[in-house]
Scaffold this motif. Structure first.
Motif, PDB file in Angstrom:
ATOM      1  N   SER A  65      16.843  22.478  13.601  1.00  0.00           N
ATOM      2  CA  SER A  65      18.122  21.776  14.446  1.00  0.00           C
ATOM      3  C   SER A  65      18.847  20.743  13.209  1.00  0.00           C
ATOM      4  N   ALA A  66      18.128  19.477  12.166  1.00  0.00           N
ATOM      5  CA  ALA A  66      18.894  18.909  11.563  1.00  0.00           C
ATOM      6  C   ALA A  66      17.480  18.790  11.086  1.00  0.00           C
ATOM      7  N   VAL A  67      18.094  18.151   9.822  1.00  0.00           N
ATOM      8  CA  VAL A  67      17.108  18.899   8.715  1.00  0.00           C
ATOM      9  C   VAL A  67      17.344  17.151   6.989  1.00  0.00           C
ATOM     10  N   CYS A  68      16.805  16.029   7.548  1.00  0.00           N
ATOM     11  CA  CYS A  68      17.067  14.993   6.503  1.00  0.00           C
ATOM     12  C   CYS A  68      16.311  15.434   4.979  1.00  0.00           C
ATOM     13  N   MET A  69      16.886  15.429   3.522  1.00  0.00           N
ATOM     14  CA  MET A  69      15.582  15.214   2.648  1.00  0.00           C
ATOM     15  C   MET A  69      16.199  14.203   2.456  1.00  0.00           C
ATOM     16  N   CYS A  70      14.580  13.402   1.821  1.00  0.00           N
ATOM     17  CA  CYS A  70      14.631  12.248   0.663  1.00  0.00           C
ATOM     18  C   CYS A  70      14.027  12.230  -0.323  1.00  0.00           C
ATOM     19  N   ASP A  71      14.722  11.996  -1.251  1.00  0.00           N
ATOM     20  CA  ASP A  71      13.960  11.407  -2.618  1.00  0.00           C
ATOM     21  C   ASP A  71      14.796  10.354  -3.601  1.00  0.00           C
ATOM     22  N   VAL A  72      14.074   9.571  -4.421  1.00  0.00           N
ATOM     23  CA  VAL A  72      14.669   8.662  -5.259  1.00  0.00           C
ATOM     24  C   VAL A  72      15.831   9.246  -6.396  1.00  0.00           C
ATOM     25  N   ASP A  73      15.424  10.430  -6.296  1.00  0.00           N
ATOM     26  CA  ASP A  73      16.791  10.952  -7.324  1.00  0.00           C
ATOM     27  C   ASP A  73      18.111  11.350  -6.512  1.00  0.00           C
ATOM     28  N   GLY A  74      18.834  10.494  -6.380  1.00  0.00           N
ATOM     29  CA  GLY A  74      20.335  11.060  -6.132  1.00  0.00           C
ATOM     30  C   GLY A  74      20.253  12.513  -7.138  1.00  0.00           C
ATOM     31  N   ASP A  75      20.442  12.904  -7.944  1.00  0.00           N
ATOM     32  CA  ASP A  75      21.046  14.002  -8.525  1.00  0.00           C
ATOM     33  C   ASP A  75      20.117  15.261  -8.136  1.00  0.00           C
ATOM     34  N   MET A  76      19.254  15.214  -7.532  1.00  0.00           N
ATOM     35  CA  MET A  76      18.239  16.192  -7.050  1.00  0.00           C
ATOM     36  C   MET A  76      19.154  15.828  -5.344  1.00  0.00           C
ATOM     37  N   LEU A  77      19.218  15.694  -5.434  1.00  0.00           N
ATOM     38  CA  LEU A  77      19.989  15.306  -3.808  1.00  0.00           C
ATOM     39  C   LEU A  77      21.048  15.650  -3.136  1.00  0.00           C
ATOM     40  N   ARG A  78      22.294  15.360  -4.385  1.00  0.00           N
ATOM     41  CA  ARG A  78      23.444  16.310  -4.988  1.00  0.00           C
ATOM     42  C   ARG A  78      23.127  18.143  -4.775  1.00  0.00           C
ATOM     43  N   SER A 106       8.697  28.781  13.905  1.00  0.00           N
ATOM     44  CA  SER A 106       8.541  27.619  15.175  1.00  0.00           C
ATOM     45  C   SER A 106       8.149  26.416  14.873  1.00  0.00           C
ATOM     46  N   LEU A 107       7.462  25.772  13.474  1.00  0.00           N
ATOM     47  CA  LEU A 107       7.043  25.036  12.934  1.00  0.00           C
ATOM     48  C   LEU A 107       8.369  24.080  13.161  1.00  0.00           C
ATOM     49  N   VAL A 108       9.514  24.383  12.690  1.00  0.00           N
ATOM     50  CA  VAL A 108      10.749  23.511  12.893  1.00  0.00           C
ATOM     51  C   VAL A 108      11.411  24.032  13.687  1.00  0.00           C
ATOM     52  N   ALA A 109      11.785  25.289  14.434  1.00  0.00           N
ATOM     53  CA  ALA A 109      12.358  25.920  15.013  1.00  0.00           C
ATOM     54  C   ALA A 109      13.495  24.888  16.117  1.00  0.00           C
ATOM     55  N   GLY A 110      14.447  24.203  15.961  1.00  0.00           N
ATOM     56  CA  GLY A 110      15.485  23.110  17.366  1.00  0.00           C
ATOM     57  C   GLY A 110      14.978  22.205  17.252  1.00  0.00           C
ATOM     58  N   LYS A 111      14.024  21.503  15.781  1.00  0.00           N
ATOM     59  CA  LYS A 111      13.696  20.501  15.396  1.00  0.00           C
ATOM     60  C   LYS A 111      14.555  19.642  14.268  1.00  0.00           C
ATOM     61  N   ARG A 112      14.326  18.369  14.292  1.00  0.00           N
ATOM     62  CA  ARG A 112      14.875  17.336  13.738  1.00  0.00           C
ATOM     63  C   ARG A 112      13.487  17.240  12.575  1.00  0.00           C
ATOM     64  N   VAL A 113      13.908  17.841  11.364  1.00  0.00           N
ATOM     65  CA  VAL A 113      12.868  17.818  10.072  1.00  0.00           C
ATOM     66  C   VAL A 113      13.505  16.736   9.238  1.00  0.00           C
ATOM     67  N   LEU A 114      12.438  15.925   9.057  1.00  0.00           N
ATOM     68  CA  LEU A 114      12.333  14.733   7.636  1.00  0.00           C
ATOM     69  C   LEU A 114      11.477  15.228   6.635  1.00  0.00           C
ATOM     70  N   GLU A 115      12.084  15.637   5.228  1.00  0.00           N
ATOM     71  CA  GLU A 115      11.518  15.777   4.001  1.00  0.00           C
ATOM     72  C   GLU A 115      11.506  14.543   3.419  1.00  0.00           C
ATOM     73  N   VAL A 116       9.972  14.506   2.928  1.00  0.00           N
ATOM     74  CA  VAL A 116      10.193  13.444   2.197  1.00  0.00           C
ATOM     75  C   VAL A 116       9.749  13.778   0.804  1.00  0.00           C
ATOM     76  N   GLY A 117      10.192  12.837   0.234  1.00  0.00           N
ATOM     77  CA  GLY A 117      10.147  13.554  -1.957  1.00  0.00           C
ATOM     78  C   GLY A 117      10.096  14.919  -1.640  1.00  0.00           C
ATOM     79  N   ALA A 118      11.961  15.127  -1.413  1.00  0.00           N
ATOM     80  CA  ALA A 118      12.316  16.115  -0.961  1.00  0.00           C
ATOM     81  C   ALA A 118      12.929  16.820  -2.969  1.00  0.00           C
ATOM     82  N   GLY A 119      12.990  16.605  -4.057  1.00  0.00           N
ATOM     83  CA  GLY A 119      13.324  16.895  -5.372  1.00  0.00           C
ATOM     84  C   GLY A 119      14.863  17.603  -4.949  1.00  0.00           C
ATOM     85  N   LEU A 120      14.306  19.248  -5.346  1.00  0.00           N
ATOM     86  CA  LEU A 120      15.653  20.314  -5.065  1.00  0.00           C
ATOM     87  C   LEU A 120      15.819  20.820  -3.567  1.00  0.00           C
ATOM     88  N   GLY A 121      14.640  20.395  -2.775  1.00  0.00           N
ATOM     89  CA  GLY A 121      14.761  20.313  -0.836  1.00  0.00           C
ATOM     90  C   GLY A 121      15.168  21.493  -0.787  1.00  0.00           C
TER      91      GLY A 121
END
Length: 167
Positions: free
Chosen positions: A106-119, A79-94
């Protein structure tokens, strides 16, 4: 852009294997994890962190203990995230963002400085939300140079912001 990420990590993303991360009580998240990085478990002392500070910067290629704990919390309290838009800061491997996908965000955006880990995080999202992998996005974000336009449009607003092992 969420689909195009650049950057170089410390682990070799080409060595990544799809790994089932146990979150307890029958819950799990599937994560692409590089096989050539150290396994970190348990507490990391402040002395160890200080000694390896430079080597650990950008070390998003490890499933860190606090990220695992936050992913467990989300898996067991969806219930913390269900149906909500979530931003993960410093996601790494996510691990946290992918747990949020599994928990019904409903949506998750994973942010990080490392493009390889975001892939790898984005590839993991296809495993954790196969019915609609477009619910997951990634964004290359360097905290030392956050653009003024970050999160100003209506579609970039988030209900929940999560971060683990970022300090």
């Amino acid at each position: 852009g969420a689909e195009t990420v650049v950057g170089v990590g410390k682990g070799d993303s080409a060595s990544a294997r799809l790994t089932k991360i146990d979150l307890g009580q029958g819950k799990s998240v599937d994560l692409h994890v590089p096989s050539d990085v150290a396994d970190v478990s348990g507490a990391v002392s402040p002395e160890t962190l200080a000694k390896f500070k430079e080597a650990l910067y950008g070390a998003g290629d490890v499933v860190w203990p606090a990220g695992l704990a936050l992913a467990r919390l989300i898996a067991h309290c969806p219930s913390l995230v269900a149906g909500k838009r979530v931003l993960e800061v410093g996601a790494g491997l996510g691990v946290v963002g992918n747990a949020a996908l599994r928990a019904g965000a409903s949506a998750v955006c994973m942010c990080d400085v490392d493009g390889d880990m975001l892939r790898l995080a984005k590839a993991s999202a296809a495993e954790n939300a196969p019915e609609d992998p477009s619910r997951a996005a990634t964004l290359l974000l360097d905290w030392s140079a956050i653009p003024e336009t970050f999160c100003v449009s209506g579609e970039q607003k988030y209900d929940v912001v999560v971060a683990a092992d970022v300090l």
